[in-house]
Scaffold this active site. Structure first.
Site, PDB file in Angstrom:
ATOM      1  N   LEU A 173       0.871  -1.180   0.000  1.00 19.56           N
ATOM      2  CA  LEU A 173       0.000   0.000   0.000  1.00 19.56           C
ATOM      3  C   LEU A 173       0.908   1.229   0.000  1.00 19.56           C
ATOM      4  O   LEU A 173       2.027   1.178   0.518  1.00 19.56           O
ATOM      5  CB  LEU A 173      -0.885   0.039   1.260  1.00 19.56           C
ATOM      6  CG  LEU A 173      -1.973  -1.027   1.424  1.00 19.56           C
ATOM      7  CD1 LEU A 173      -2.641  -0.881   2.794  1.00 19.56           C
ATOM      8  CD2 LEU A 173      -3.012  -0.932   0.317  1.00 19.56           C
ATOM      9  N   ASP A 174       0.412   2.343  -0.545  1.00 20.81           N
ATOM     10  CA  ASP A 174       1.165   3.593  -0.490  1.00 20.81           C
ATOM     11  C   ASP A 174       1.465   3.959   0.956  1.00 20.81           C
ATOM     12  O   ASP A 174       0.691   3.627   1.862  1.00 20.81           O
ATOM     13  CB  ASP A 174       0.345   4.745  -1.099  1.00 20.81           C
ATOM     14  CG  ASP A 174       0.175   4.608  -2.600  1.00 20.81           C
ATOM     15  OD1 ASP A 174       0.899   3.811  -3.213  1.00 20.81           O
ATOM     16  OD2 ASP A 174      -0.698   5.310  -3.149  1.00 20.81           O
ATOM     17  N   ARG A 175       2.543   4.693   1.153  1.00 21.40           N
ATOM     18  CA  ARG A 175       2.936   5.118   2.506  1.00 21.40           C
ATOM     19  C   ARG A 175       1.783   5.786   3.254  1.00 21.40           C
ATOM     20  O   ARG A 175       1.568   5.537   4.438  1.00 21.40           O
ATOM     21  CB  ARG A 175       4.120   6.102   2.407  1.00 21.40           C
ATOM     22  CG  ARG A 175       4.534   6.661   3.761  1.00 21.40           C
ATOM     23  CD  ARG A 175       5.626   7.704   3.650  1.00 21.40           C
ATOM     24  NE  ARG A 175       5.129   8.966   3.109  1.00 21.40           N
ATOM     25  CZ  ARG A 175       5.865  10.077   3.055  1.00 21.40           C
ATOM     26  NH1 ARG A 175       7.113  10.066   3.466  1.00 21.40           N
ATOM     27  NH2 ARG A 175       5.353  11.190   2.558  1.00 21.40           N
TER      28      ARG A 175
END
Length: 215
Positions: free
Chosen positions: A61-63
């Protein structure tokens, strides 16, 4: 990636664990995998492996996105789950808060995406060379000048949900890349992976895992 990386320090939130799988609730602001450089070494993968040394990465997942992530406990599980993601057999549901009043209440965005090289990691819509990207949306409720919406990506492109909402004219609140003005002025990216459905690597039983929306 900005140099001021201050990941959250809360303890690991394990949603499920068995001989093949580990499901965790990723906090916003924590990288899924290490970035380049010592200052970006702290990530969810490292924290999961500190508790489960044999854990293997399956997806990311994105940060700035929070929510359900699955890790494999065995190479077999990693291959099995990897194929499910590749063949789009997993079902993912995200909750987002977006700027403005999103109408109609349901719909589909079908816009191909490509990396915006001069401005990477930003992505952009490109009908010539972009890769297929499809997102279904369903409005949950209107909240003042914003809309709470459920998003179901049919593909897994980088920044897909963020760019698709922006393309509709409704950027996700708190998005450091795509939101501007008052839409950006929120403490975090309002995007959360609420539910993940997968088939268990042993026996193929369909399983559903959820993480409560923190906003």
């Amino acid at each position: 990636m900005s140099v001021d990386y201050n990941p959250p320090t809360e303890p690991l939130d394990v949603l499920h664990e068995d001989a093949q799988l580990i499901l965790v609730n990723k906090p916003a602001g924590l990288l899924s995998v290490p970035g380049r450089g010592e200052h970006l070494a702290d990530c969810l993968l490292a924290r999961v492996q500190a508790a489960f040394p044999q854990a293997l990465l399956v997806h990311r997942l994105d940060r700035d996105t929070s929510g359900v992530m699955v890790f494999a406990q065995t190479p077999h599980a990693q291959r099995h789950l990897g194929l499910q993601f590749e063949k789009r057999q997993t079902r993912k549901t995200y909750v987002a808060r977006v700027w403005g009043r999103l109408e109609p209440k349901t719909g589909t965005v079908d816009l191909p995406l490509i990396v915006d090289w001069p401005n990477r990691p930003r992505q952009m819509v490109c009908h010539e060379t972009g890769k297929a990207a499809v997102t279904d949306w369903r409005v949950s409720k209107y909240e003042g000048e914003t809309t709470r919406v459920k998003l179901s990506p049919k593909t897994g492109r980088s920044h897909q949900l963020r760019v698709h909402m922006l393309a509709l004219g409704h950027p996700i609140l708190g998005d450091p890349f795509y939101a501007e003005g008052p839409a950006r002025d929120f403490p975090r990216l309002m995007l959360h992976s609420e539910e993940l459905r997968i088939k268990h690597p042993e026996g193929g039983v369909s399983m559903k895992f959820r993480a409560k929306v923190p906003f």
